[in-house]
Design an enzyme around this catalytic site. Structure first.
Site, PDB file in Angstrom:
ATOM      1  N   HIS A  58     -91.175 -21.450 -38.554  1.00 52.81           N
ATOM      2  CA  HIS A  58     -90.421 -20.198 -38.537  1.00 52.81           C
ATOM      3  C   HIS A  58     -89.787 -19.936 -37.175  1.00 52.81           C
ATOM      4  O   HIS A  58     -88.584 -19.687 -37.057  1.00 52.81           O
ATOM      5  CB  HIS A  58     -91.371 -19.059 -38.924  1.00 52.81           C
TER       6      HIS A  58
ATOM      7  N   CYS B  90     -67.304  -0.504 -26.383  1.00 55.00           N
ATOM      8  CA  CYS B  90     -67.939  -1.248 -25.284  1.00 55.00           C
ATOM      9  C   CYS B  90     -69.460  -1.173 -25.313  1.00 55.00           C
ATOM     10  O   CYS B  90     -70.117  -1.631 -24.398  1.00 55.00           O
ATOM     11  CB  CYS B  90     -67.415  -0.755 -23.938  1.00 55.00           C
TER      12      CYS B  90
HETATM   13  C1  PEP Z   1     -72.826   3.080 -24.162  1.00 58.23           C
HETATM   14  O1  PEP Z   1     -73.415   4.149 -24.040  1.00 58.23           O
HETATM   15  O2  PEP Z   1     -72.513   2.588 -25.246  1.00 58.23           O
HETATM   16  C2  PEP Z   1     -72.455   2.308 -22.968  1.00 58.23           C
HETATM   17  C3  PEP Z   1     -71.728   1.204 -23.091  1.00 58.23           C
HETATM   18  O3  PEP Z   1     -72.890   2.721 -21.769  1.00 58.23           O
HETATM   19  P1  PEP Z   1     -74.389   2.571 -21.228  1.00 58.23           P
HETATM   20  O4  PEP Z   1     -75.043   1.550 -22.071  1.00 58.23           O
HETATM   21  O5  PEP Z   1     -74.230   2.188 -19.807  1.00 58.23           O
HETATM   22  O6  PEP Z   1     -74.946   3.934 -21.406  1.00 58.23           O
END
Ligand code: PEP
Ligand code: MG
Length: 845
Positions: free
Chosen positions: A424, A800
C-alpha cells in the site's frame, strides 16, 4: 464462436473491447488484425468471468471447440487496464499421463516431463492452493521432478492429479476468477486506481511449446528501456524453455542482438531474429505504443503469445510519449494526454547528494523516488498536525492502510517496516510522488512507544530529524544535502507542447530568490504570490523587525523601517532580476505582528538584551500584543491601515527595486497585492498612500515607473463586494486558504485534529483545504469573479491558495474565466500539463 460476446474466438472482427474483455484480449485481437503469428485464442468476457466466480461455468465443450483435441492450453488474465494486474498465467493445461507419453515420443522424455511438472506445480500452488514451499523445493525440470510433484500432489490432496483436460481447464478458470474477487486482490488493484468492481477477462490460448526439435524456445523483447525510455533493444531468449524463463535464465539465456557479452539469438537464428524485430516494430507503429512482446520459437518459426505495454517509470513514460509523437506515430496532443499530471511529481523530486558523506541508519526497499528530510512522526494524525504547523515530517509506520492516506499526504516521506514494491505505502507513495522506503525490517519499529531503532542500535524518537532516500532505499540520520530535480529534454519538450495547448496562465508562489529560480526553471509565467513576511524571519532582519514592532512612536518606527528598507529593496531587486521581466505579484505584509515576537522566556530575555529594555517590559509588551483570535485580528490590510509606515516602506522598496531592475535590463511593472481586504475603503486608503510614495520616489529619482494594484480576495465579504473593490483594484487574486477557513469558519491550523473523522463520516467528501470546495467556496469565487468583472471587464482574475496547483481547481478556474492560477514552484509542471489536458479535452470534445 467468434460472434459470442462472452466466449469469443479472437478473430479480426470478434466483438471484443478492452472495457468488456480487458486490455490483453483487445491487444491480441489487434495482433490478429495485423496478421501476426498469434496462436489460436479464446477470450472470456468480464461477465463470463464473474459468472465463473459465482460457480456458473461456461459450456466447456463449446469453449474447447476451436482447439484441436490434445492441444495444450494456457490461461492468462486480461484486466481492463493491464496495470491493475491479475492472477498469474497458468501454462500447459491439458498435460496428463497420456499426453506425457505422446510428447515424450516427439520431444524426448525430459522435455515432456518438464512441461508436465511445470503444470503440476502451477496447478498445485495456484489452483489447489497447496504449500508453495513444498513444490518450489521439488523444482520443475525433468522426470525426477515430475514424479516427485505428482506424488506430493496426491499426498497433500488425497487425490490423484486430475487427468481430464476439461476438468483441469474448468478448475483453472474457477480459481483465477475467484482470486480476482478476493479482498487482497481488490485492495491492491484499488490502490492502483481501479474501481472496486473492475472486471477481469481471461484468455485461453493454444500453447506454442518452446520445446522440441530444431530451434525451440521462448523469450521476451521490447524496443525501449523501461527505466530511461531510450531506444534500446532489450530482452532475452532461452532455448527449450517456456513463459518468461528466459528472463531468469541466468547465463544460459541469450542476448537478442549480437552482443560482446555473450551469444545471441541473432547469431543462433538470424531469420527468427529478423522476423521478431519486424513484428515488434510493426506493433510499435500500429499499436501506437511501446510493447513488451512474449514470443516462442518453434523449429525456427516465431509465434507471438502476448503483448503488454512496456512497464515504465514516469521519466520513461514521458520520453516514450515524446518519441512516439516525434516519430509521427501519435499526435502531440495524444502524447500530452498519455501522461497523468501527477506522474511528473516523480521527475520533480529532490535527490540525496550521494557524493557527500551520509550516515545510514537503515535500509529498505526503494519504493518511491525522491528524498526528504523531516521530523519522525508515528501516526497519520501526528503527520497532519505537523503539516498544520508547517513542519516537515516523515511518517513512520509498521505498514500503511487506507486510513493513513491523509497522513501520507501531509508527510514529506513515508517509511514502513513491512511491505514491498506493491504494498500500500509503495503504490500510494508513487501515485502521489511521495518518497517512500518500505520493508525496512532491519530496523526496529516500536510504534506505540514511538521509537525507531537503527540497525546499529541507535534509537530515534518522535521529533528526531531523519532524511529518507526513496530512490536508494536508505534512512539517513539528520538533515543531508539534497540535489534539486533535474529535468531532461523530453520533459521540457512535452511541457513546451503543453504550453502551446493550454489557455490558462500558470504562475508560481515564490517568496525567495531560490523559489523564484525554481519557478523560472519550471517555466512559470511569473510569480503570482510573494509572501513578504517570510523575508523578515531571517536572523539579521528579525531583530530590526522586532525593534520596529516595539517602537513607541511613528518616528522610532520609521527609523527601524529605514534599516529594513535596503534589505527589502535588495530582496525585490533579486526577485525581479531572477524573473527577468516576467510579472511579479508582491503581497504586502499579512500576518499579525506578534508572530514575529518570541513566545518563550528565553526568547523574551534575548529580545530584552537586543533592544536594551527591561525583561518585564518586553514580557508585558508581548503579552499586550496577544489577541484572542489573531487570524481574525490585526493582520493584513488592517495592519496596513493601523501602522501604515510598514506598507510605505514595502512599496518604496518595490518601486526602487523596479527602477534597479529596469536599469539592469529587466523592466517590470510590479503588481502590489493587499491582503485580507473586506471593504472598498481599505483599498482606497492604502492606494492613496501608495500613490504618495510613488510620487516621492519619482521625484527623488527622476525615474518613471508604473505599478498595478490588486486585492487578495480571502474574506467572504471581499468576494461579495468584488464589484466595489474592483473599481480601485486592477486584479483580484483569490486566496483560497483563508477563504476556505472563513467560509467554513474552520481554522486551517486546527482542522487536522478532526478532519479524518469528518471525511470518514462523510461530512466533507474531501479535506476542503486540500481539494477546493466547489459548492461553497467555489460559489464565492464565481460570484466574486462575476461581480468584479461587472465593474472592470478586463479585471485580471487568479487563484493563489494551495488549491491552485490541483488539476481539478485548474479546471474550475478555467471554466470560471480566470486568467491564471498560482501554485508552489514544484507544482508548476503538473499544472502546465493539467491545464493543457483540459484544453485538449475541450478541443477534442
Ligand atoms: C490564502 O489565504 O489562500 C493565501 C494564499 O495566503 P496565505 O496562505 O499566506 O494566508
Ligand atoms: Mg491568506
Amino acid at each position: 464462436m467468434q460472434n459470442d460476446p462472452h466466449t469469443t474466438l479472437i478473430t479480426a472482427d470478434a466483438p471484443v473491447t478492452a472495457e468488456t474483455h480487458g486490455g490483453r484480449t483487445k491487444c491480441l485481437q489487434r495482433l490478429v488484425r495485423l496478421e501476426l503469428p498469434v496462436p489460436r485464442t479464446v477470450g472470456l468476457s468480464f461477465d463470463a468471468v464473474h459468472k465463473i466466480a459465482r460457480g456458473e461455468m461456461p459450456d466447456m465443450a463449446f469453449l474447447l471447440s476451436p482447439f484441436e483435441a490434445g492441444e495444450l492450453l494456457c490461461v492468462r488474465p486480461s484486466s481492463e487496464d493491464p496495470d491493475w494486474g491479475g492472477p498469474s498465467a497458468i501454462l500447459n493445461i491439458g498435460m496428463n499421463d497420456a499426453r506425457f507419453v505422446d510428447l515424450a515420443e516427439r520431444l524426448g522424455k525430459e522435455a515432456a516431463a518438464s512441461l508436465y511438472a511445470r503444470f503440476v506445480h502451477s496447478y498445485a500452488v495456484l489452483v489447489a492452493r497447496l504449500d508453495p514451499d513444498v513444490f518450489d523445493e521439488i523444482g520443475m525440470e525433468g522426470q525426477a521432478s515430475l514424479s516427485e510433484a505428482l506424488r506430493a500432489y496426491e499426498e497433500e490432496t488425497d487425490e490423484p492429479f486430475p487427468q481430464d483436460p476439461a476438468v483441469q481447464l474448468a478448475e483453472v478458470l474457477r480459481s483465477m476468477a475467484r482470486a480476482w474477487e478476493g479482498t487482497s486482490a481488490r485492495l491492491l488493484r484499488q490502490a492502483k486506481g481501479a474501481p472496486a468492481d473492475a472486471g477481469l477477462g481471461l484468455v485461453v490460448q493454444s500453447m506454442a511449446l518452446g520445446f522440441g526439435a530444431g530451434e525451440c524456445g521462448s523469450g521476451v523483447i521490447q524496443l525501449v528501456d523501461g527505466q530511461t525510455g531510450l531506444e534500446q533493444l532489450t530482452g532475452r531468449y532461452l532455448s527449450q524453455s517456456q513463459g518468461r524463463d528466459a528472463l531468469d535464465g541466468g547465463s544460459e539465456a541469450l542476448f537478442l542482438e549480437r552482443d560482446p557479452r555473450g551469444p545471441s539469438l541473432e547469431d543462433l537464428a538470424p531469420q527468427a531474429f529478423e522476423d521478431l524485430i519486424a513484428y515488434a516494430t510493426l506493433m510499435r507503429t500500429k499499436l501506437r505504443e511501446e510493447m513488451q512482446v512474449e514470443f516462442v520459437i518453434e523449429d525456427g518459426r516465431v509465434h507471438l503469445l502476448d503483448g503488454v505495454r512496456v512497464a515504465r517509470n514516469s521519466r520513461a513514460a514521458v520520453r516514450i510519449a515524446v518519441r512516439l509523437a516525434e516519430d509521427g506515430i501519435i499526435t502531440r496532443q495524444e502524447a500530452l494526454m498519455r501522461i497523468p499530471p501527477s506522474a511528473l511529481n516523480e521527475l520533480l523530486h529532490k535527490q540525496v547528494d550521494r557524493t557527500r558523506a551520509r550516515d545510514v541508519a537503515g535500509r529498505g526497499v526503494a519504493a518511491s523516488p525522491g528524498a526528504a528530510t523531516g521530523r519522525i512522526v508515528f501516526s497519520a494524525a501526528e503527520a497532519q498536525a505537523s503539516a498544520a504547523r508547517d513542519e516537515a515530517c516523515i511518517l513512520v509506520r509498521r505498514e500503511t492502510s487506507p486510513e493513513d492516506i491523509r497522513g501520507m499526504h501531509a508527510a514529506k516521506a513515508v517509511l514502513t517496516e513491512r511491505g514491498g514494491m506493491t504494498s500500500h505505502a509503495a503504490v500510494i507513495g508513487r501515485g502521489i510522488g511521495l518518497p517512500c522506503v518500505v520493508g525496512a525490517s532491519e530496523m526496529r519499529f516500536q510504534i506505540r512507544k514511538k521509537l525507531l531503532t537503527g540497525r546499529d542500535g541507535r534509537v530515534f524518537k518522535e521529533g528526531d530529524v531523519i532524511t529518507l532516500d526513496g530512490t536508494h532505499g536508505e534512512i539517513l540520520v539528520g538533515e543531508v544535502s539534497l540535489l534539486e530535480a533535474t529535468l531532461d529534454d523530453a520533459f521540457k519538450t512535452l511541457l513546451s507542447w503543453a504550453d502551446l495547448e493550454r489557455d490558462i496562465g500558470i504562475r508560481a508562489n515564490a517568496d525567495t530568490p531560490a523559489d523564484a529560480r525554481t519557478a523560472k526553471n519550471f517555466l512559470a509565467q511569473g510569480i503570482g504570490l510573494c509572501r513578504t513576511e517570510h523575508m523578515f524571519f531571517e536572523d539579521d532582519r528579525l531583530t530590526v523587525m522586532r525593534e520596529m514592532i516595539f517602537a513607541e512612536n511613528s518616528e522610532d518606527r520609521r527609523a527601524a523601517l529605514e534599516r529594513l528598507l535596503p534589505v527589502q529593496r535588495a530582496d525585490f531587486t533579486e526577485l525581479f532580476m531572477t524573473m527577468a521581466g516576467l510579472p511579479v505579484c508582491i503581497r504586502l505584509l499579512d500576518p499579525p505582528l506578534h508572530e514575529f515576537l518570541p513566545s518563550d522566556h528565553a526568547g523574551h530575555r534575548g529580545l530584552a538584551e537586543a533592544l536594551d529594555l527591561p525583561l518585564s517590559e518586553v514580557t508585558r509588551r508581548v503579552e499586550a500584543m496577544g489577541e484572542y483570535n489573531p487570524m481574525l485580528g490585526m493582520r493584513g490590510v488592517r495592519l496596513g491601515i493601523a501602522v501604515p509606515e510598514i506598507y510605505d516602506m514595502q512599496v518604496r522598496a518595490i518601486f526602487e527595486a523596479s527602477i534597479n531592475a529596469a536599469k539592469s535590463g529587466a523592466p517590470i511593472v510590479p503588481e502590489i497585492m493587499i491582503p485580507l481586504v473586506s471593504a472598498k475603503r481599505e483599498v482606497e486608503l492604502v492606494k492613496m498612500r501608495i500613490d504618495v510614495v510613488a510620487a516621492a520616489v519619482r521625484a527623488e529619482t527622476g525615474a518613471d515607473f508604473d505599478y498595478k494594484l490588486g486585492v487578495m480576495v480571502e474574506t467572504p465579504r471581499a468576494a461579495l463586494r468584488a464589484q466595489d473593490i474592483a473599481e480601485t483594484a486592477v486584479f483580484l487574486s483569490f486566496g483560497t486558504n483563508d477563504l476556505t477557513q472563513m467560509t467554513y469558519g474552520l481554522s486551517r491550523d486546527d482542522a487536522g485534529r478532526f478532519m479524518s473523522e469528518y471525511v470518514k463520516q462523510g461530512v466533507f467528501a474531501e479535506d476542503p483545504f486540500h481539494t477546493l470546495d466547489v459548492d461553497g467556496v467555489g460559489e464565492l469565487l464565481i460570484l466574486g469573479a462575476r461581480r468584479g468583472r461587472a465593474a472592470r471587464p478586463d479585471l485580471v482574475l487568479s487563484m493563489c491558495g494551495e488549491h491552485g496547483g490541483n488539476p481539478e481547481s485548474i479546471a474550475f478556474c478555467r471554466a470560471a474565466g480566470f486568467d491564471y492560477v498560482s501554485c508552489s514552484p514544484f507544482r508548476v509542471p503538473v499544472a502546465r500539463l493539467a491545464a493543457a489536458q483540459l484544453a485538449i479535452f475541450d478541443k477534442l470534445g
